[in-house]
Write a protein that holds these residues in place. Sequence first.
Motif, PDB file in Angstrom:
ATOM      1  N   ASP A  90       0.989  -4.113   7.843  1.00  0.00           N
ATOM      2  CA  ASP A  90      -0.136  -4.069   7.008  1.00  0.00           C
ATOM      3  C   ASP A  90       0.140  -4.203   5.587  1.00  0.00           C
ATOM      4  O   ASP A  90       1.098  -4.159   4.950  1.00  0.00           O
ATOM      5  CB  ASP A  90      -0.677  -2.371   7.061  1.00  0.00           C
ATOM      6  CG  ASP A  90      -2.016  -2.225   6.661  1.00  0.00           C
ATOM      7  OD1 ASP A  90      -2.481  -2.999   5.382  1.00  0.00           O
ATOM      8  OD2 ASP A  90      -2.717  -1.512   7.352  1.00  0.00           O
ATOM      9  N   ASP A  91      -0.770  -4.856   4.832  1.00  0.00           N
ATOM     10  CA  ASP A  91      -0.793  -5.573   3.536  1.00  0.00           C
ATOM     11  C   ASP A  91      -0.865  -4.475   2.524  1.00  0.00           C
ATOM     12  O   ASP A  91      -0.526  -4.579   1.438  1.00  0.00           O
ATOM     13  CB  ASP A  91      -1.725  -6.772   3.107  1.00  0.00           C
ATOM     14  CG  ASP A  91      -3.059  -6.302   3.526  1.00  0.00           C
ATOM     15  OD1 ASP A  91      -3.492  -5.657   4.481  1.00  0.00           O
ATOM     16  OD2 ASP A  91      -3.971  -6.834   2.418  1.00  0.00           O
ATOM     17  N   ASP A  92      -1.496  -3.412   2.832  1.00  0.00           N
ATOM     18  CA  ASP A  92      -1.672  -2.148   2.045  1.00  0.00           C
ATOM     19  C   ASP A  92      -0.485  -1.264   2.204  1.00  0.00           C
ATOM     20  O   ASP A  92      -0.419  -0.641   3.216  1.00  0.00           O
ATOM     21  CB  ASP A  92      -2.915  -1.522   2.553  1.00  0.00           C
ATOM     22  CG  ASP A  92      -3.394  -0.298   1.448  1.00  0.00           C
ATOM     23  OD1 ASP A  92      -2.504   0.341   1.030  1.00  0.00           O
ATOM     24  OD2 ASP A  92      -4.624  -0.072   1.449  1.00  0.00           O
ATOM     25  N   SER A 128       4.819  -6.491   5.882  1.00  0.00           N
ATOM     26  CA  SER A 128       3.503  -6.594   4.635  1.00  0.00           C
ATOM     27  C   SER A 128       2.448  -7.708   5.260  1.00  0.00           C
ATOM     28  O   SER A 128       1.516  -7.754   4.627  1.00  0.00           O
ATOM     29  CB  SER A 128       4.093  -6.867   3.302  1.00  0.00           C
ATOM     30  OG  SER A 128       4.736  -8.073   2.986  1.00  0.00           O
ATOM     31  N   ASP A 129       2.786  -8.744   6.301  1.00  0.00           N
ATOM     32  CA  ASP A 129       1.830  -9.461   6.562  1.00  0.00           C
ATOM     33  C   ASP A 129       2.472 -10.045   8.075  1.00  0.00           C
ATOM     34  O   ASP A 129       3.566  -9.746   8.428  1.00  0.00           O
ATOM     35  CB  ASP A 129       1.652 -10.664   5.566  1.00  0.00           C
ATOM     36  CG  ASP A 129       3.018 -11.398   5.426  1.00  0.00           C
ATOM     37  OD1 ASP A 129       3.760 -11.863   6.222  1.00  0.00           O
ATOM     38  OD2 ASP A 129       3.122 -11.528   3.984  1.00  0.00           O
ATOM     39  N   MET A 150      -5.561  -9.267   6.828  1.00  0.00           N
ATOM     40  CA  MET A 150      -4.294  -9.432   5.841  1.00  0.00           C
ATOM     41  C   MET A 150      -4.202 -10.967   5.276  1.00  0.00           C
ATOM     42  O   MET A 150      -4.546 -11.796   5.930  1.00  0.00           O
ATOM     43  CB  MET A 150      -3.112  -9.082   6.581  1.00  0.00           C
ATOM     44  CG  MET A 150      -2.804  -7.609   7.050  1.00  0.00           C
ATOM     45  SD  MET A 150      -1.295  -7.370   7.982  1.00  0.00           S
ATOM     46  CE  MET A 150      -1.648  -8.707   9.448  1.00  0.00           C
TER      47      MET A 150
END
Length: 451
Positions: free
Chosen positions: A10-12, A34-35, A57
């Motif tokens: 998840d990029d969040d 993160s991606d 993402m």
Amino acid sequence: MTQKRILVVDDDADMRGALMHLLRRAGHLPEEASDGKQALATLKTQVFDAVLTDIRMPVMDGLTLLREITAYPAPPPVILLSAHADVPLAVAAMQDGAYTVIEKPFQAPRLLAAMDHAIEQDGLKRENRRLRDRLGRLSGLDSTLIGRSPAIAALREDILDVADTRAAVLVLGETGTGKEVVARALHDLSDRADAPFIAVNCAAVPGELFEASMFGHTANAFTGATRAAEGYFRAAHGGTLFLDEIGACPIEHQAKLLRVLEAREVVPVGATRAQPVDVRIVSATNEDLATAITAGSFREDLLYRLNTVQLNLPALRDRREDIPLLATHFLTQMGESYGIEPPDLDPAEIATLARHDWPGNVRELRQIAERRILSARRGRGSIGAALQQPDTPAETLRDAMAVYERSLITAALERHHGRMDDAARDLGIGRRTLNEKLVRLGLESADFRAV
């Protein structure tokens, strides 16, 4: 559910942190990315039980990541997280192989339950694949180790159990029971199948050339060594070395053999530097090695090294229920090699085969089938006649020449245990010519190695 490894993508950062915390509290071992690109890099170096990823993402979105993962040979299940507005994307994700799609905001129990169920279902699929693969391999063994007797069925299971291991295997059985067939099956069903399978008849290796033959030699290492040779161990590097008639290995050479098996390296004759070898050892004998140890002709420590797993081949007289099946197989095989329709076995012939003691085991049955086919070419003969008349007469000059040529080639191959170069030299022909004759006669040099 036992502890599982989950990749969270998840990029969040806040959402990723919350998911990591939730999974840790549930007893799992999460890793984060993160991606999608970072996730793929992680998947190349680590194995995960499941992947939990957001759909939207940057760099690489969740759907692209999903398609990359599902292209793997054995992909982990993928669960996607989506916003309510991503329903069309969710449908596409399910079509592309996602286990499920969970909308945000989600309830923790539902997410954990979906994760556990995905991992459980994936485990069942993997077990089913493993069982199907085992059944397929068993089916393949059916055409190699022919028979329906309990002894042969158990042998096939034992071969499957040990084939994928590095364990040394000692194959025991009378002459003609098929020891090399078992050794080759162990090789063909292992992860070494694409590497060499080298069969060596230890009884046929001259004592004075044992080291050079087994471990190789440099050029000019001894008189007549005009060029270097790699030896059997290095020729089998990465594959399987079958040491047939291991009981006939002279006692003075057994210590050298043991040293190589323990060190997994050889020093070629004339060399000063050891060379590593990676070989799986399968050995075979029809001798009682325990008696040989007592008599001082076989080393006990070498037996321990060779006998990690022991496979025992039954004599043909101990599995008589397999005789009709084997006879039919050999008749079909020989019929194809001679270009004639194989005769059917009638009940009287089957009874005759069942009464025979088969001192030569499966190899003898194969020869009987060949003699039966030769007589069938003239429209007469029977299994009983083939058993009683090993020298089937030929009625025409062409038949006589074919039988004589076959007998000469067979004798040469038996004399040299299937070694093509030696047999061709004895026959006064080139190896290529001998190979062409073997193809025409439906023979294989491997059939003449001691089994």
